[in-house]
Design a protein around this motif. Structure first.
Motif, PDB file in Angstrom:
ATOM      1  N   GLY A 102     -14.130  56.106  11.360  1.00 55.43           N
ATOM      2  CA  GLY A 102     -14.320  56.748  10.066  1.00 55.43           C
ATOM      3  C   GLY A 102     -13.076  57.362   9.452  1.00 55.43           C
ATOM      4  N   ARG A 103     -11.920  57.115  10.041  1.00 54.04           N
ATOM      5  CA  ARG A 103     -10.698  57.725   9.512  1.00 54.04           C
ATOM      6  C   ARG A 103     -10.104  56.966   8.328  1.00 54.04           C
ATOM      7  N   GLY A 104     -10.681  55.823   7.984  1.00 61.37           N
ATOM      8  CA  GLY A 104     -10.235  55.121   6.792  1.00 61.37           C
ATOM      9  C   GLY A 104      -9.535  53.809   7.080  1.00 61.37           C
ATOM     10  N   MET A 105      -8.862  53.292   6.065  1.00 59.63           N
ATOM     11  CA  MET A 105      -8.134  52.030   6.172  1.00 59.63           C
ATOM     12  C   MET A 105      -6.823  52.288   6.918  1.00 59.63           C
ATOM     13  N   ALA A 106      -6.562  51.468   7.913  1.00 55.40           N
ATOM     14  CA  ALA A 106      -5.436  51.744   8.796  1.00 55.40           C
ATOM     15  C   ALA A 106      -4.555  50.518   9.006  1.00 55.40           C
ATOM     16  N   LEU A 107      -3.275  50.767   9.101  1.00 62.58           N
ATOM     17  CA  LEU A 107      -2.300  49.746   9.477  1.00 62.58           C
ATOM     18  C   LEU A 107      -2.354  49.561  10.984  1.00 62.58           C
ATOM     19  N   ARG A 108      -2.457  48.298  11.422  1.00 59.94           N
ATOM     20  CA  ARG A 108      -2.464  47.995  12.849  1.00 59.94           C
ATOM     21  C   ARG A 108      -1.554  46.800  13.095  1.00 59.94           C
TER      22      ARG A 108
END
Length: 199
Positions: A102-108
């Motif tokens: 739920g922390r949002g859109m993330a770079l991976r």
């Protein structure tokens, strides 16, 4: 001199605007053609032990690949395979995904051991973050790294992401640092192509 954002012809039926070229990489939305290589990458503890969820079984890797393919249709952004622009050799994956916590859109990103130390991860991360802000219109992207993972923290700050100490959290007894990128926080200089990387 090659424009780092040149769009090659469409492949695998994808929207051609989703396929990127950087100085040394071609980045295509992940698809079935990448399945074996992605499964091997995710099964390698050297690459995936520190990732959210840890090392994956072949079945888990297949399920995640299917979800990643669906994400492109749902959001117009997702995970790319990063391959050598000249040889098509697989190096790793990078992209933007919605975190399950739920922390949002993330770079991976995750790259094969043999590809490390050559700047590929940074090259792909820059392209993914630029696409997120400038093409997909995502106003806020985060990235998460273990406090002990100095290499990832250095990479994230080098591409213009800013650590947000108030967002740090603990997972499996590890302190996790959160980095944030918003259009107002990065400068144009972050996106200028390092042409020396093409040598």
């Amino acid at each position: 001199m090659t424009d780092p954002w040149t769009i090659p012809p469409a492949t695998d039926g994808w929207n051609p605007a989703w396929v990127l070229r950087t100085g040394r990489l071609i980045m295509r939305p992940v698809s079935g053609r990448d399945a074996a290589e992605i499964a091997a990458l995710k099964a390698d503890p050297r690459e995936y032990a520190m990732m959210l969820g840890g090392v994956r079984s072949p079945e888990q890797a297949t399920e995640e690949l299917a979800a990643d393919v669906r994400a492109w249709g749902a959001y117009g952004i997702g995970m790319w395979s990063a391959r050598d622009r000249l040889t098509d050799e697989f190096h790793g994956i990078a992209g933007i995904m919605r975190r399950p916590d739920g922390r949002g859109m993330a770079l991976r990103f995750a790259f094969e051991t043999e590809a490390r130390g050559r700047g590929y991860a940074r090259e792909a991360a820059v392209a993914a973050l630029h696409f997120a802000h400038e093409r997909a219109g995502i106003s806020r992207v985060i990235a998460v790294a273990r406090e002990t993972n100095a290499a990832s923290s250095m990479l994230l700050t080098s591409i213009g992401m800013h650590e947000a100490p108030e967002l740090a959290f603990t997972r499996d007894d590890y302190r996790m640092l959160v980095f944030v990128s918003e259009p107002s926080l990065y400068t144009v200089e972050n996106w200028h192509w390092d042409r020396s990387s093409q040598d």
